[in-house]
Write an enzyme that holds these catalytic residues in place. Structure first.
Site, PDB file in Angstrom:
ATOM      1  N   GLU A   1       2.770   6.763  29.911  1.00  0.00           N
ATOM      2  CA  GLU A   1       1.478   5.709  29.886  1.00  0.00           C
ATOM      3  C   GLU A   1       0.696   7.118  29.191  1.00  0.00           C
ATOM      4  OE1 GLU A   1      -1.853   3.277  31.737  1.00  0.00           O
ATOM      5  OE2 GLU A   1       0.339   3.655  33.559  1.00  0.00           O
TER       6      GLU A   1
ATOM      7  N   LYS B   1      -3.074   2.077  41.859  1.00  0.00           N
ATOM      8  CA  LYS B   1      -2.225   2.228  40.556  1.00  0.00           C
ATOM      9  C   LYS B   1      -2.463   3.459  39.602  1.00  0.00           C
ATOM     10  CE  LYS B   1      -0.045   1.611  36.187  1.00  0.00           C
ATOM     11  NZ  LYS B   1      -0.760   1.904  34.728  1.00  0.00           N
TER      12      LYS B   1
ATOM     13  N   ASP C   1       9.949  13.458  44.598  1.00  0.00           N
ATOM     14  CA  ASP C   1      10.245  12.132  44.603  1.00  0.00           C
ATOM     15  C   ASP C   1       9.558  10.893  44.805  1.00  0.00           C
ATOM     16  OD1 ASP C   1      11.495   9.554  45.447  1.00  0.00           O
ATOM     17  OD2 ASP C   1      11.797   9.893  47.406  1.00  0.00           O
TER      18      ASP C   1
ATOM     19  N   HIS D   1      -8.010   4.027  26.303  1.00  0.00           N
ATOM     20  CA  HIS D   1      -6.834   3.107  25.944  1.00  0.00           C
ATOM     21  C   HIS D   1      -6.091   3.020  25.174  1.00  0.00           C
ATOM     22  CE1 HIS D   1      -3.517   2.063  28.490  1.00  0.00           C
ATOM     23  NE2 HIS D   1      -3.648   1.176  27.796  1.00  0.00           N
TER      24      HIS D   1
END
Length: 443
Positions: free
Chosen positions: A86, A283, A299, A396
């Site tokens: 991302e 998130k 993991d 972003h």
């Protein structure tokens, strides 16, 4: 059906797997084979190693492996490895690390390292009768039966911490649990915990069958449903925090320190009470956490599941981070439940995982917990800092600019043009396309 099912796919060679897929699903277009092959490693031994990490492997899937420098964590200056696709994640983390570098950096505290697992079973017996059996007979037998399994872990300072009988019969008829807590030291411990739990299930069956106080009907009613660790580890938790006087919160967006601190705290408060915001807020935290989790061979699915369960522990989904501005001091922190390891699994196999752990100074599992919490906190600070000042899109979309240009096959010359073009304005997908068309029309 539009395709034919396949028998014995796992037994086919890699080439035959590819041939079947191209024939059955890709209209015999062999160009797809080239796509798969270009991601194979030229070192055949290394390629074989990667293929044996998982099943039915036909290629490798690359992700960017970046570095976020200048993280001062508990007095140690670190550069964090981040495997993430991302745009802006590494940049935001790095910017946050630099912001706090001259303000004391990040401080962490390991609150606990307890991990959990359960033997879930059905038994039609009075709960008080089962509790008496557990207290005076079964519990000791469970410890005794797992001595061989736990021997090496106990030598390293870990092992089974406790075993409890949990009565869940009010929620489901005849449902009980053996709930065990573990310390797995520097390993994530999944295989160790599950091995112990499977032995619990066997011992439970044996001891119930031999218990004179149970009727035959009660003995016959026993069903061990499953023995499995829990990825919800609310007692395996680390706190990471930053703090400084509000008058040191200099921000280059043009707003005052006091306004920045006030708006930042309101943003966190909103995430604490509004689940729609909390979901995106958390998130963003996991952007930072997962990138380092993946880079260190751990993991990330377990990490995600645990964090989101913890965020809902009070019956409403809420923020994992918190903020206060009391007495002129800005304080921002996260309590993150996370179970990771630095031995076992990919940590001893994947060359880049070995590199990551070496880069971090070969941390213990507890030190890695701290690093992961800091990465999440830094990512959240960077996101909130943008949100309450310039807005999220400015940074972003600037990071996303090259992704857009690459979609349209932009040349290096065209890319440099756009870097200059958007130097003082916010990138938008629409404007990139319009300017690219305008630029190419002049050629």
């Amino acid at each position: 059906m539009n395709h034919q099912p396949v028998e014995g796919f796992s037994k086919l060679s890699k080439q035959r797997k590819i041939d079947w897929l191209i024939s059955e699903y890709l209209s015999n277009d062999r160009s797809y084979e080239q796509i798969l092959q270009q991601y194979w490693n030229n070192d055949s031994d290394l390629q074989k190693l990667h293929e044996e990490f998982s099943e039915n492997t036909i290629s490798n899937f690359y992700m960017p492996y970046g570095i976020a420098p200048n993280f001062l964590i508990d007095g140690k200056l670190l550069a964090l490895p981040m495997a993430v696709e991302e745009s802006s994640v590494v940049a935001a983390a790095s910017k946050a690390a630099k912001f706090w570098l001259d303000k004391g950096g990040f401080k962490t505290t390991i609150i606990n390292t307890k991990k959990l697992g359960h033997t879930h079973f059905i038994l039609n017996v009075e709960p008080h009768k089962l509790q008496h059996f557990f207290n005076f007979k079964l519990k000791k037998k469970l410890f005794d039966a797992t001595e061989d399994i736990t021997a090496n872990m106990r030598k390293r300072g870990g092992g089974i911490l406790n075993i409890r009988l949990i009565d869940k019969t009010e929620e489901m008829p005849n449902y009980f649990q053996l709930k065990a807590s573990f310390d797995t030291v520097d390993s994530m411990g999944a295989n160790f915990i599950n091995s112990c739990l499977e032995q619990f299930g066997k011992t439970l069956k044996e001891e119930v069958a031999n218990e004179a106080d149970f009727t035959q009907a009660e003995k016959d009613s026993l069903q061990v449903v499953m023995n499995i660790l829990s990825n919800f580890t609310p007692d395996c938790i680390v706190r990471a925090e930053v703090s400084c006087p509000i008058d040191e919160l200099k921000d280059d967006s043009g707003i005052s320190n006091e306004e920045f601190a006030w708006k930042f705290k309101q943003a966190v408060n909103i995430a604490e009470i509004e689940p729609y915001r909390a979901t995106t807020h958390n998130k963003g935290i996991m952007n930072g956490v997962d990138a380092v989790v993946i880079a260190t061979g751990n993991d990330f699915r377990a990490t995600e599941a645990c964090a989101h369960a913890y965020a809902s522990r009070n019956g409403k989904y809420s923020s994992l981070t918190h903020c206060t501005t009391d007495n002129g001091i800005f304080r921002f922190w996260i309590d993150l439940p996370i179970s990771v390891g630095v031995v076992g699994g990919l940590t001893n196999l994947h060359p880049l995982v070995k590199f990551s752990l070496a880069l971090l100074g070969k941390p213990s599992a507890q030190e890695l917990m701290s690093i992961l919490a800091v990465s999440g906190l830094a990512q959240n600070f960077g996101a909130l800092r943008s949100l309450v000042t310039t807005g999220i899109q400015k940074g972003h979309m600037k990071m996303h600019l090259f992704n857009i240009l690459n979609q349209f096959g932009a040349t290096e010359e065209e890319k440099q043009h756009f870097v200059t073009y958007f130097k003082d304005k916010t990138v938008s997908h629409h404007e990139v396309i319009a300017e690219l068309e305008n630029l190419r029309s002049k050629k």
